[in-house]
Design an enzyme around this catalytic site. Structure first.
Site, mmCIF file in Angstrom:
data_model
loop_
_atom_site.group_PDB
_atom_site.id
_atom_site.type_symbol
_atom_site.label_atom_id
_atom_site.label_comp_id
_atom_site.label_asym_id
_atom_site.label_seq_id
_atom_site.Cartn_x
_atom_site.Cartn_y
_atom_site.Cartn_z
ATOM 1 N N ASN A 1 -8.490 -3.367 1.767
ATOM 2 C CA ASN A 1 -7.818 -3.555 0.467
ATOM 3 C C ASN A 1 -7.737 -5.034 0.086
ATOM 4 O OD1 ASN A 1 -4.736 -4.457 0.615
ATOM 5 N ND2 ASN A 1 -5.259 -3.362 2.483
ATOM 6 N N HIS B 1 -4.809 -4.057 9.727
ATOM 7 C CA HIS B 1 -5.856 -5.087 9.735
ATOM 8 C C HIS B 1 -5.299 -6.433 9.266
ATOM 9 C CE1 HIS B 1 -9.248 -1.854 9.600
ATOM 10 N NE2 HIS B 1 -8.887 -2.160 10.828
ATOM 11 N N GLU C 1 -10.738 4.173 9.154
ATOM 12 C CA GLU C 1 -10.197 5.316 8.405
ATOM 13 C C GLU C 1 -11.301 6.322 8.100
ATOM 14 O OE1 GLU C 1 -7.918 4.443 4.789
ATOM 15 O OE2 GLU C 1 -8.614 6.369 4.001
ATOM 16 N N CYS D 1 -4.673 5.094 -2.508
ATOM 17 C CA CYS D 1 -3.211 5.211 -2.420
ATOM 18 C C CYS D 1 -2.497 4.359 -3.469
ATOM 19 C CB CYS D 1 -2.744 4.839 -1.021
ATOM 20 S SG CYS D 1 -2.769 3.078 -0.732
HETATM 21 FE FE1 SF4 Z 1 -3.172 2.338 3.801
HETATM 22 FE FE2 SF4 Z 1 -2.119 2.916 1.422
HETATM 23 FE FE3 SF4 Z 1 -1.046 3.930 3.634
HETATM 24 FE FE4 SF4 Z 1 -0.810 1.355 3.053
HETATM 25 S S1 SF4 Z 1 0.080 3.096 1.880
HETATM 26 S S2 SF4 Z 1 -1.338 2.206 5.043
HETATM 27 S S3 SF4 Z 1 -2.774 0.894 2.132
HETATM 28 S S4 SF4 Z 1 -3.063 4.373 2.831
#
Ligand code: SF4
Length: 341
Positions: A234, A51, A136, A204
């Site tokens: 995020n 994104h 997601e 994450c």
């Molecule tokens: Fe998404 Fe985290 Fe994977 Fe990056 S590390 S693509 S923010 S899940």
């Protein structure tokens, strides 16, 4: 003679670290670039690979074609699934339409999918904390639509209904606000004391680290600038976290050109960060723009160092190796160069 500059307050920029690209985004972007190199344009990508407007526009110029639905991809073409993941229904549709696929789903999203499947197999009610409509969340929910319900935040906890309160688990989207998610979980647990936690953290490492860095600098800044796109979960969370952690104000921008000089009235210290899908060049351009506005004392505050990386999707790796092997064999067959002048 008095020194006028000595009475001027210093105009500072505090840059948060870690910021920007995470391992999953880096892998997804490189997947598209390598696919273009190996297979040639066009390479279709379902949804935005990550994104970020700049990333998507740059890949479009290199030959990637972004589509919303697989029905837009000509039969037999190659299509890449984005970092946010897809539901089994989308995979099945690709097979049905005879599409070749490369899966750039972040492995940390895949981990959440696997949790969903595992708990659905055990017939649990699964509460997915996340934002309805986010790709997601659609992908994860699609793994077990009869078992998963989405809760958007603390305000929706009262609406949750489960079949058996002793058989409930929560999981989450990977890019949420850590604090808000914990509040949602606390309220859920008040209603369902036997609810179990997911086996690992779903939010994450990259989301957590970027929020922790912002929290550290936010209390010291008059204004926080977050570089990131409006559909980047995020990035949007980083702006919210900055305000909650004490930043005087916060703005999210895609590009340095969106910075409005009127934001800086009375501002001495600007904080700067970027979402996990943002290339560093966009941050550098903001630093340059801030310098033009007089904020030329730049300091980076790092809270942790990230060393995570993910290997490229397996089928792409195999084709890359085959292409490299063919290129070296071709080179070996070329006649030796004539070095005489
Ligand atoms: Fe998404 Fe985290 Fe994977 Fe990056 S590390 S693509 S923010 S899940």
């Amino acid at each position: 003679m008095s020194d006028a500059s000595a009475s001027q307050p210093a105009k500072r920029v505090v840059v948060a670290a870690p910021r920007g690209y995470c391992a999953g985004v880096d892998r997804a972007v490189v997947t598209v670039q390598r696919a273009l190199a190996v297979y040639g344009a066009p390479v279709y990508v379902r949804k935005q690979i990550v994104h970020n407007r700049h990333v998507v526009e740059t890949l479009e110029q290199e030959g990637a074609v972004f589509v919303d639905e697989l029905s837009e991809v000509p039969s037999g073409s190659l299509v890449i699934f984005s970092a946010h993941g897809v539901s089994p229904a989308v995979r099945a549709e690709a097979v049905e339409r005879g599409l070749r696929t490369i899966d750039a789903t972040c492995p940390l999203v895949t981990k959440v999918h696997k949790q969903a499947v595992r708990f659905a197999d055990k017939d649990y009610d699964i509460i997915l904390v996340g934002h309805t409509g986010h790709e997601e969340v659609e992908g994860t929910q699609g793994e077990a639509p009869d078992h998963i319900q989405v809760v958007n935040g603390p305000h929706e906890v009262d609406q949750v209904e489960v079949r058996d309160p002793s058989k409930v688990v929560w999981i989450s989207q990977t890019t949420l606000s850590v604090d808000e998610t914990m509040e949602t979980v606390r309220l859920l647990r008040e209603r369902f004391p036997e609810m179990i936690d997911p086996p690992g953290e779903d939010i994450c490492y990259a989301t957590q680290n970027r929020q922790a860095a912002v929290k550290k600098i936010a209390p010291k800044v008059d204004l926080m600038i977050v570089v990131g796109s409006g559909n980047s979960s995020n990035s949007v969370r980083l702006k919210e976290v900055a305000l909650e952690a004490g930043a005087g104000a916060a703005h999210r921008v895609d590009f340095a050109s969106e910075i409005d000089p009127s934001w800086f009235d009375g501002v001495e210290t600007v904080g700067l960060t970027s979402g996990a899908s943002v290339p560093e060049i966009l941050v550098r351009e903001v630093v340059e723009r801030l310098a033009e506005l007089g904020f030329d004392d730049v300091e980076e505050v790092r809270t942790t160092t990230e060393k995570i990386s993910f290997s490229l999707p397996k089928n792409l790796r195999a084709d890359l190796m085959a292409a490299q092997g063919a290129a070296s064999a071709h080179k070996r067959r070329e006649p030796a160069a004539d070095h005489t002048c």
